[in-house]
Design a protein around this motif. Structure first.
Motif, PDB file in Angstrom:
ATOM      1  N   ILE A 170       5.127   2.075  -6.415  1.00  0.00           N
ATOM      2  CA  ILE A 170       5.010   1.199  -5.246  1.00  0.00           C
ATOM      3  C   ILE A 170       5.265  -0.250  -5.673  1.00  0.00           C
ATOM      4  O   ILE A 170       6.152  -0.920  -5.150  1.00  0.00           O
ATOM      5  CB  ILE A 170       3.616   1.327  -4.596  1.00  0.00           C
ATOM      6  N   TYR A 171       4.473  -0.718  -6.605  1.00  0.00           N
ATOM      7  CA  TYR A 171       4.599  -2.071  -7.151  1.00  0.00           C
ATOM      8  C   TYR A 171       4.177  -2.038  -8.608  1.00  0.00           C
ATOM      9  O   TYR A 171       3.403  -1.170  -9.030  1.00  0.00           O
ATOM     10  CB  TYR A 171       3.658  -3.046  -6.421  1.00  0.00           C
ATOM     11  N   PHE A 172       4.669  -3.000  -9.368  1.00  0.00           N
ATOM     12  CA  PHE A 172       4.128  -3.195 -10.697  1.00  0.00           C
ATOM     13  C   PHE A 172       4.022  -4.690 -10.989  1.00  0.00           C
ATOM     14  O   PHE A 172       4.597  -5.528 -10.285  1.00  0.00           O
ATOM     15  CB  PHE A 172       4.954  -2.460 -11.755  1.00  0.00           C
ATOM     16  N   TYR A 216       3.050  -1.972   1.902  1.00  0.00           N
ATOM     17  CA  TYR A 216       2.067  -2.283   0.872  1.00  0.00           C
ATOM     18  C   TYR A 216       2.249  -3.714   0.367  1.00  0.00           C
ATOM     19  O   TYR A 216       3.342  -4.274   0.441  1.00  0.00           O
ATOM     20  CB  TYR A 216       2.219  -1.344  -0.333  1.00  0.00           C
ATOM     21  N   SER A 217       1.187  -4.281  -0.164  1.00  0.00           N
ATOM     22  CA  SER A 217       1.272  -5.520  -0.928  1.00  0.00           C
ATOM     23  C   SER A 217       0.296  -5.398  -2.098  1.00  0.00           C
ATOM     24  O   SER A 217      -0.511  -4.460  -2.140  1.00  0.00           O
ATOM     25  CB  SER A 217       0.944  -6.745  -0.067  1.00  0.00           C
ATOM     26  N   PHE A 247      -8.041  -1.790   0.926  1.00  0.00           N
ATOM     27  CA  PHE A 247      -7.934  -2.362  -0.411  1.00  0.00           C
ATOM     28  C   PHE A 247      -8.248  -1.286  -1.447  1.00  0.00           C
ATOM     29  O   PHE A 247      -9.313  -0.674  -1.400  1.00  0.00           O
ATOM     30  CB  PHE A 247      -8.925  -3.519  -0.588  1.00  0.00           C
ATOM     31  N   LEU A 248      -7.319  -1.098  -2.382  1.00  0.00           N
ATOM     32  CA  LEU A 248      -7.575  -0.219  -3.517  1.00  0.00           C
ATOM     33  C   LEU A 248      -7.590  -1.083  -4.767  1.00  0.00           C
ATOM     34  O   LEU A 248      -6.638  -1.831  -5.020  1.00  0.00           O
ATOM     35  CB  LEU A 248      -6.488   0.855  -3.629  1.00  0.00           C
ATOM     36  N   GLU A 249      -8.674  -0.949  -5.524  1.00  0.00           N
ATOM     37  CA  GLU A 249      -8.837  -1.799  -6.699  1.00  0.00           C
ATOM     38  C   GLU A 249      -8.652  -0.999  -7.977  1.00  0.00           C
ATOM     39  O   GLU A 249      -9.055   0.160  -8.063  1.00  0.00           O
ATOM     40  CB  GLU A 249     -10.243  -2.413  -6.701  1.00  0.00           C
ATOM     41  N   SER A 301      -4.745  -5.072  -7.521  1.00  0.00           N
ATOM     42  CA  SER A 301      -5.178  -4.531  -6.237  1.00  0.00           C
ATOM     43  C   SER A 301      -3.977  -4.126  -5.394  1.00  0.00           C
ATOM     44  O   SER A 301      -2.960  -4.823  -5.362  1.00  0.00           O
ATOM     45  CB  SER A 301      -5.990  -5.576  -5.470  1.00  0.00           C
ATOM     46  N   LEU A 302      -4.124  -3.020  -4.721  1.00  0.00           N
ATOM     47  CA  LEU A 302      -3.108  -2.542  -3.773  1.00  0.00           C
ATOM     48  C   LEU A 302      -3.682  -2.691  -2.374  1.00  0.00           C
ATOM     49  O   LEU A 302      -4.819  -2.286  -2.126  1.00  0.00           O
ATOM     50  CB  LEU A 302      -2.764  -1.079  -4.039  1.00  0.00           C
ATOM     51  N   ILE A 303      -2.891  -3.259  -1.483  1.00  0.00           N
ATOM     52  CA  ILE A 303      -3.355  -3.525  -0.124  1.00  0.00           C
ATOM     53  C   ILE A 303      -2.443  -2.829   0.870  1.00  0.00           C
ATOM     54  O   ILE A 303      -1.201  -2.974   0.798  1.00  0.00           O
ATOM     55  CB  ILE A 303      -3.363  -5.041   0.150  1.00  0.00           C
ATOM     56  N   LEU A 304      -3.050  -2.073   1.745  1.00  0.00           N
ATOM     57  CA  LEU A 304      -2.327  -1.490   2.869  1.00  0.00           C
ATOM     58  C   LEU A 304      -2.658  -2.371   4.063  1.00  0.00           C
ATOM     59  O   LEU A 304      -3.786  -2.388   4.544  1.00  0.00           O
ATOM     60  CB  LEU A 304      -2.766  -0.054   3.128  1.00  0.00           C
TER      61      LEU A 304
END
Lengths: 115, 115
Positions: free
Chosen positions: B46-48, B64-65, B20-22, B75-78
């Motif tokens: 990656i996402y926006f 990624y999600s 998790f990247l916050e 939050s970015l989730i691997l």
């Protein structure tokens, strides 16, 4: 497809000279273009935005031009200093199907100013 | 002073772990973005997200999600980290495209190493 091109080779100049960096784009007509500075290991920092109806924009020692016919922006730093050494990125808003515009970045050009 | 903060500057994880990247911004921005940056490849989206609970895929969403439950947090989730996800991850926020002041504000970055 839409492309943004910046010179991948580093630009080396002597302190006090004017640095000129180039951003070319194809297959696109952006309403504006942005320039960012990025130092190693850090996130980019916004510098300037120039709109399609503006030929030139200045901020202190920085000057940006935008030629929509040539599909090119030039980024100038006058009286360059070693502290100006960094990577400079241009960014354009790219339209996505669905109505969103997202900023798309060039790969950046590294500027090295020698004392 | 406006800020985008990221939960970690450096992170080391094992293959297969969920990561998790916050990212938190204090500017009340509608738009938030996650990029990864690799040498020679530049910034890749990656996402926006342009609103709470809204998300759109960028150029490289595979593996990624994301989650945006509150306006200030993205939050970015691997889901299952792999070695090819070793990279610098950058979060950014901005006002909407329609705003005349929609430059992106970046966080300091998270350097993720997957072993």
């Amino acid at each position: 497809s839409q492309k943004i091109e910046q010179n991948s080779e580093a630009l080396n100049i002597q302190e006090g000279k004017t640095a000129t960096l180039t951003c070319n784009y194809t297959n696109y007509s952006p309403a504006y273009l942005q320039w960012y500075r990025q130092d190693p290991g850090r996130g980019p920092v916004f510098l300037l935005l120039i709109r399609e109806n503006e030929k030139e924009k200045r901020k202190e020692r920085l000057k940006v031009t935008f030629d929509t016919t040539l599909k090119q922006s030039l980024f100038h730093i006058t009286a360059s200093q070693p502290a100006d050494s960094a990577t400079y990125l241009c960014a354009l808003p790219i339209y996505l199907s669905g109505g969103s515009y997202i900023p798309t970045f060039g790969r950046g050009t590294s500027l090295i100013v020698h004392p | 002073d406006v800020k985008v903060t990221q939960s970690s500057r450096y992170l080391v994880k094992r293959t297969g772990e969920k990561v998790f990247l916050e990212c938190v911004q204090d500017m009340d921005h509608e738009n938030m973005f996650w990029y990864r940056q690799d040498p020679g490849l530049g910034l890749r989206l990656i996402y926006f997200s342009y609103d709470v609970k809204m998300k759109e895929k960028g150029d490289i969403p595979e593996g990624y999600s994301v989650s945006r439950e509150k306006k200030e947090r993205f939050s970015l989730i691997l889901e299952s980290a792999s070695t090819n996800q070793t990279s610098m991850y950058l979060c950014a926020s901005s006002l909407p495209y329609s705003s005349p002041y929609n430059e992106q504000f970046f966080g300091p970055g998270t350097r993720l190493t997957v072993l």
